[in-house]
Design a protein around this motif. Structure first.
Motif, PDB file in Angstrom:
ATOM      1  N   TYR A  60       0.829  -1.208   0.000  1.00 27.28           N
ATOM      2  CA  TYR A  60       0.000   0.000   0.000  1.00 27.28           C
ATOM      3  C   TYR A  60       0.863   1.256   0.000  1.00 27.28           C
ATOM      4  O   TYR A  60       0.608   2.205  -0.746  1.00 27.28           O
ATOM      5  N   LYS A  61       1.882   1.279   0.848  1.00 25.44           N
ATOM      6  CA  LYS A  61       2.756   2.451   0.952  1.00 25.44           C
ATOM      7  C   LYS A  61       3.463   2.726  -0.377  1.00 25.44           C
ATOM      8  O   LYS A  61       3.507   3.865  -0.845  1.00 25.44           O
ATOM      9  N   ALA A  62       4.009   1.686  -0.993  1.00 25.15           N
ATOM     10  CA  ALA A  62       4.713   1.848  -2.268  1.00 25.15           C
ATOM     11  C   ALA A  62       3.753   2.302  -3.364  1.00 25.15           C
ATOM     12  O   ALA A  62       4.075   3.204  -4.147  1.00 25.15           O
ATOM     13  N   LEU A  63       2.566   1.703  -3.430  1.00 31.81           N
ATOM     14  CA  LEU A  63       1.591   2.088  -4.454  1.00 31.81           C
ATOM     15  C   LEU A  63       1.119   3.535  -4.274  1.00 31.81           C
ATOM     16  O   LEU A  63       0.936   4.253  -5.260  1.00 31.81           O
ATOM     17  N   THR A  64       0.942   3.963  -3.044  1.00 34.87           N
ATOM     18  CA  THR A  64       0.544   5.347  -2.775  1.00 34.87           C
ATOM     19  C   THR A  64       1.608   6.309  -3.287  1.00 34.87           C
ATOM     20  O   THR A  64       1.298   7.306  -3.950  1.00 34.87           O
ATOM     21  N   ASN A  65       2.863   6.007  -3.005  1.00 36.04           N
ATOM     22  CA  ASN A  65       3.964   6.839  -3.480  1.00 36.04           C
ATOM     23  C   ASN A  65       4.047   6.833  -5.008  1.00 36.04           C
ATOM     24  O   ASN A  65       4.186   7.884  -5.637  1.00 36.04           O
ATOM     25  N   LEU A  66       3.934   5.660  -5.615  1.00 41.41           N
ATOM     26  CA  LEU A  66       3.996   5.547  -7.078  1.00 41.41           C
ATOM     27  C   LEU A  66       2.826   6.276  -7.736  1.00 41.41           C
ATOM     28  O   LEU A  66       2.985   6.891  -8.791  1.00 41.41           O
ATOM     29  N   GLU A  67       1.678   6.231  -7.093  1.00 40.31           N
ATOM     30  CA  GLU A  67       0.503   6.925  -7.633  1.00 40.31           C
ATOM     31  C   GLU A  67       0.689   8.447  -7.548  1.00 40.31           C
ATOM     32  O   GLU A  67       0.350   9.171  -8.484  1.00 40.31           O
TER      33      GLU A  67
END
Length: 114
Positions: A60-67
């Motif tokens: 979730y943390k990585a996807l939030t940053n990538l988004e």
């Protein structure tokens, strides 16, 4: 002082900051793996976490940053049988080139044209 760099403008600082954040995202093992996991096929967080064997919170943390960096997008929402709305993620890039020299860094992103 000999050899000091000229003071960057506000615009240059902003561009540098974005480049740095994109470079960090592309070179972090977890984010890198997530991006390549969803290049060809959209997946939800659970599918990504299970495939890569990483925790849901890390995913979730990585996807939030990538988004936030516009490197991934929500392709669509999937509705489960019990009415839960699940985000389906897809990478917006297929390839990236990073070049770093004395005074600057450059990131060249190639779009993922599904």
């Amino acid at each position: 002082m000999k050899g000091t760099l000229p003071k960057p403008t506000l615009l240059e600082l902003d561009e540098y900051d974005i480049n740095q954040r994109v470079i960090e995202a592309l070179t972090t093992t977890c984010s890198h793996a997530i991006l390549f996991s969803i290049v060809d096929v959209e997946k939800d967080v659970v599918e990504i976490a299970n495939e890569l064997q990483i925790s849901l919170s890390t995913t979730y943390k990585a996807l939030t940053n990538l988004e936030k960096l516009s490197l991934v997008e929500i392709q669509r929402f999937k509705i489960t049988d019990d009415g839960k709305k699940i985000k389906m993620y897809r990478s917006r890039i297929k390839k990236a080139d990073i070049s770093i020299n004395e005074n600057n860094s450059k990131v060249l992103l190639y779009p993922n044209n599904y």
